[in-house]
Design an enzyme around this catalytic site. Structure first.
Site, PDB file in Angstrom:
ATOM      1  N   LYS A  13       0.832  -1.219   0.000  1.00 51.72           N
ATOM      2  CA  LYS A  13       0.000   0.000   0.000  1.00 51.72           C
ATOM      3  C   LYS A  13       0.861   1.261   0.000  1.00 51.72           C
ATOM      4  O   LYS A  13       0.659   2.161  -0.805  1.00 51.72           O
ATOM      5  CB  LYS A  13      -0.937   0.027   1.224  1.00 51.72           C
ATOM      6  CG  LYS A  13      -1.877  -1.159   1.319  1.00 51.72           C
ATOM      7  CD  LYS A  13      -2.809  -1.047   2.509  1.00 51.72           C
ATOM      8  CE  LYS A  13      -2.104  -1.030   3.847  1.00 51.72           C
ATOM      9  NZ  LYS A  13      -1.357  -2.265   4.166  1.00 51.72           N
ATOM     10  N   ARG A  88      -9.590   0.950   8.826  1.00 52.58           N
ATOM     11  CA  ARG A  88      -9.146  -0.414   9.133  1.00 52.58           C
ATOM     12  C   ARG A  88     -10.184  -1.198   9.926  1.00 52.58           C
ATOM     13  O   ARG A  88      -9.943  -2.353  10.252  1.00 52.58           O
ATOM     14  CB  ARG A  88      -7.866  -0.330   9.965  1.00 52.58           C
ATOM     15  CG  ARG A  88      -6.586  -0.670   9.196  1.00 52.58           C
ATOM     16  CD  ARG A  88      -5.450  -0.479  10.171  1.00 52.58           C
ATOM     17  NE  ARG A  88      -4.255  -1.161   9.856  1.00 52.58           N
ATOM     18  CZ  ARG A  88      -3.172  -0.584   9.328  1.00 52.58           C
ATOM     19  NH1 ARG A  88      -3.198   0.678   8.971  1.00 52.58           N
ATOM     20  NH2 ARG A  88      -2.075  -1.273   9.156  1.00 52.58           N
ATOM     21  N   ARG A 127      11.640  -5.654   4.827  1.00 50.03           N
ATOM     22  CA  ARG A 127      11.386  -4.208   4.638  1.00 50.03           C
ATOM     23  C   ARG A 127      12.423  -3.376   5.388  1.00 50.03           C
ATOM     24  O   ARG A 127      12.767  -3.651   6.523  1.00 50.03           O
ATOM     25  CB  ARG A 127       9.985  -3.860   5.147  1.00 50.03           C
ATOM     26  CG  ARG A 127       9.698  -2.370   5.103  1.00 50.03           C
ATOM     27  CD  ARG A 127       8.233  -2.056   5.042  1.00 50.03           C
ATOM     28  NE  ARG A 127       7.512  -2.393   6.260  1.00 50.03           N
ATOM     29  CZ  ARG A 127       6.196  -2.226   6.399  1.00 50.03           C
ATOM     30  NH1 ARG A 127       5.471  -1.745   5.399  1.00 50.03           N
ATOM     31  NH2 ARG A 127       5.603  -2.548   7.522  1.00 50.03           N
ATOM     32  N   ARG A 159      11.541  -1.351  10.976  1.00 52.13           N
ATOM     33  CA  ARG A 159      10.426  -0.913  11.821  1.00 52.13           C
ATOM     34  C   ARG A 159      10.277  -1.857  13.009  1.00 52.13           C
ATOM     35  O   ARG A 159      10.337  -3.064  12.836  1.00 52.13           O
ATOM     36  CB  ARG A 159       9.133  -0.932  10.989  1.00 52.13           C
ATOM     37  CG  ARG A 159       8.661   0.440  10.595  1.00 52.13           C
ATOM     38  CD  ARG A 159       7.543   0.389   9.607  1.00 52.13           C
ATOM     39  NE  ARG A 159       6.303  -0.205  10.136  1.00 52.13           N
ATOM     40  CZ  ARG A 159       5.137  -0.151   9.509  1.00 52.13           C
ATOM     41  NH1 ARG A 159       5.044   0.464   8.340  1.00 52.13           N
ATOM     42  NH2 ARG A 159       4.065  -0.703  10.026  1.00 52.13           N
TER      43      ARG A 159
HETATM   44  P1  ADP Z   1       2.270  -1.810   3.233  1.00 44.99           P
HETATM   45  O1  ADP Z   1       2.293  -0.306   3.177  1.00 44.99           O
HETATM   46  O2  ADP Z   1       1.052  -2.405   2.578  1.00 44.99           O
HETATM   47  O3  ADP Z   1       2.477  -2.352   4.631  1.00 44.99           O
HETATM   48  P2  ADP Z   1       4.836  -1.613   1.803  1.00 44.99           P
HETATM   49  O4  ADP Z   1       4.478  -0.764   0.644  1.00 44.99           O
HETATM   50  O5  ADP Z   1       5.627  -0.974   2.894  1.00 44.99           O
HETATM   51  O6  ADP Z   1       3.504  -2.352   2.399  1.00 44.99           O
HETATM   52  O7  ADP Z   1       5.614  -2.885   1.244  1.00 44.99           O
HETATM   53  C1  ADP Z   1       6.114  -3.887   2.129  1.00 44.99           C
HETATM   54  C2  ADP Z   1       7.494  -4.361   1.669  1.00 44.99           C
HETATM   55  O8  ADP Z   1       7.360  -5.071   0.433  1.00 44.99           O
HETATM   56  C3  ADP Z   1       8.471  -3.218   1.378  1.00 44.99           C
HETATM   57  O9  ADP Z   1       9.754  -3.683   1.759  1.00 44.99           O
HETATM   58  C4  ADP Z   1       8.368  -2.997  -0.140  1.00 44.99           C
HETATM   59  O10 ADP Z   1       9.596  -2.507  -0.682  1.00 44.99           O
HETATM   60  C5  ADP Z   1       8.059  -4.407  -0.639  1.00 44.99           C
HETATM   61  N1  ADP Z   1       7.106  -4.439  -1.766  1.00 44.99           N
HETATM   62  C6  ADP Z   1       6.015  -3.649  -1.948  1.00 44.99           C
HETATM   63  N2  ADP Z   1       5.340  -4.010  -3.069  1.00 44.99           N
HETATM   64  C7  ADP Z   1       6.009  -5.080  -3.597  1.00 44.99           C
HETATM   65  C8  ADP Z   1       5.826  -5.913  -4.755  1.00 44.99           C
HETATM   66  N3  ADP Z   1       4.787  -5.743  -5.588  1.00 44.99           N
HETATM   67  N4  ADP Z   1       6.717  -6.898  -4.964  1.00 44.99           N
HETATM   68  C9  ADP Z   1       7.753  -7.087  -4.127  1.00 44.99           C
HETATM   69  N5  ADP Z   1       7.992  -6.349  -3.034  1.00 44.99           N
HETATM   70  C10 ADP Z   1       7.149  -5.352  -2.760  1.00 44.99           C
HETATM   71  P1  AMP Z   2       0.871   0.798   8.949  1.00 40.44           P
HETATM   72  O1  AMP Z   2       1.969   1.805   8.832  1.00 40.44           O
HETATM   73  O2  AMP Z   2      -0.337   1.140   8.118  1.00 40.44           O
HETATM   74  O3  AMP Z   2       1.351  -0.620   8.752  1.00 40.44           O
HETATM   75  O4  AMP Z   2       0.345   0.897  10.459  1.00 40.44           O
HETATM   76  C1  AMP Z   2       1.207   0.587  11.557  1.00 40.44           C
HETATM   77  C2  AMP Z   2       0.366   0.420  12.823  1.00 40.44           C
HETATM   78  O5  AMP Z   2      -0.288   1.670  13.154  1.00 40.44           O
HETATM   79  C3  AMP Z   2      -0.772  -0.592  12.744  1.00 40.44           C
HETATM   80  O6  AMP Z   2      -0.341  -1.920  13.004  1.00 40.44           O
HETATM   81  C4  AMP Z   2      -1.726  -0.067  13.821  1.00 40.44           C
HETATM   82  O7  AMP Z   2      -1.285  -0.415  15.121  1.00 40.44           O
HETATM   83  C5  AMP Z   2      -1.587   1.445  13.680  1.00 40.44           C
HETATM   84  N1  AMP Z   2      -2.585   1.981  12.719  1.00 40.44           N
HETATM   85  C6  AMP Z   2      -2.340   2.507  11.495  1.00 40.44           C
HETATM   86  N2  AMP Z   2      -3.479   2.870  10.904  1.00 40.44           N
HETATM   87  C7  AMP Z   2      -4.481   2.560  11.767  1.00 40.44           C
HETATM   88  C8  AMP Z   2      -5.896   2.651  11.727  1.00 40.44           C
HETATM   89  N3  AMP Z   2      -6.540   3.149  10.666  1.00 40.44           N
HETATM   90  N4  AMP Z   2      -6.598   2.231  12.817  1.00 40.44           N
HETATM   91  C9  AMP Z   2      -5.976   1.740  13.894  1.00 40.44           C
HETATM   92  N5  AMP Z   2      -4.649   1.588  13.997  1.00 40.44           N
HETATM   93  C10 AMP Z   2      -3.899   1.992  12.943  1.00 40.44           C
END
Ligand code: ADP
Ligand code: AMP
Length: 215
Positions: A13, A88, A127, A159
């Site tokens: 995302k 969410r 990541r 993270r």
């Molecule tokens: P989200 O925001 O949904 O938690 P991220 O965008 O941070 O996910 O992506 C999670 C990890 O996967 C990151 O390390 C990113 O670089 C990698 N990633 C994202 N999209 C893809 C993809 N289509 N194929 C391979 N790796 C990806």
């Molecule tokens: P994200 O960066 O989207 O992976 O979010 C990291 C963490 O932040 C999640 O695991 C939740 O603990 C909190 N968080 C982010 N967005 C929300 C949301 N819309 N509602 C509740 N908790 C959230």
């Protein structure tokens, strides 16, 4: 355009939101990023959020909704936005609809990016983050120099909530609390599903094809 990005943690995302935000020139709003900034700045909100984030749980709805309510009223949101990681829960989605109604607006499209739990665990364990907001993956999307951001040369970090036990808990939370949103937005005929197991570039192309056909 008012876009919601839905999907499990690690689906891509944030990666797609950054690309789309540039392409459409609309703000990328990540509730997770807002919480992490507050944790870094040691604000009371950050202190509260950290307890939930570190446990792989969701921050309470009322807290999250207040943040989004304020953010939506900032000027840059007038042209649209990309919501990444919000809503969410069903309550958040319903309250979000109400908030938008007050602004004479509505969600235009929900982009649901899917991937299997096995792959998500691999994505999140690889990541790497930079303080400038750029996200990398050790294998799929590595920086040019190991451990260093291509954009700002800062050292990359992992993270806190990407450690294995927390990732498992986050996936449980996703299936229990966020998955029901797929039905919620399907009923509203807003959802478009994308296979997040494809490459970053392929997924971007598929999303852009759909968005541009609607613009
Ligand atoms: P989200 O925001 O949904 O938690 P991220 O965008 O941070 O996910 O992506 C999670 C990890 O996967 C990151 O390390 C990113 O670089 C990698 N990633 C994202 N999209 C893809 C993809 N289509 N194929 C391979 N790796 C990806
Ligand atoms: P994200 O960066 O989207 O992976 O979010 C990291 C963490 O932040 C999640 O695991 C939740 O603990 C909190 N968080 C982010 N967005 C929300 C949301 N819309 N509602 C509740 N908790 C959230």
């Amino acid at each position: 355009m008012r876009i919601v990005l839905l999907g499990p943690p690690g689906a891509g995302k944030g990666t797609q939101a950054k690309i789309l935000s540039k392409d459409f020139n609309i703000p990328h709003i990540s509730t997770g990023d807002i919480f992490r900034t507050n944790i870094k700045m040691q604000t009371p909100l950050g202190e509260l959020a950290k307890r939930y984030i570190d446990a792989g749980k969701l921050v309470p709805d009322n807290v999250t909704l207040d943040i989004v309510h304020d953010r939506l009223r900032q000027e840059d949101c007038a042209v649209g936005f990309i919501m990444d990681g919000f809503p969410r829960t069903i309550i958040q989605a319903k309250m979000f609809d109400e908030m938008l109604k007050e602004l004479n607006a509505k969600v235009d499209i929900v982009i649901n990016i899917t991937a299997s739990d096995n792959l998500l665990v691999k994505r999140l364990s690889g990541r790497r983050m930079c303080q400038c907001g750029k996200t990398y993956h050790l294998i799929n999307n590595p920086p040019k120099r190991e451990g260093i951001c291509d954009v700002c040369n800062s050292p990359l970090y992992i993270r806190d909530d990407d450690k294995e036990e927390t990732v498992k808990e986050r996936l449980v939370t996703y299936h229990k609390q966020t998955c029901p949103l797929i039905d919620y937005y399907t009923e509203g005929k807003l959802i478009q599903n994308f296979d997040g197991e494809k490459t970053i570039e392929e997924t971007t192309r598929e999303i852009l094809d759909v968005l541009k056909s609607r613009a």
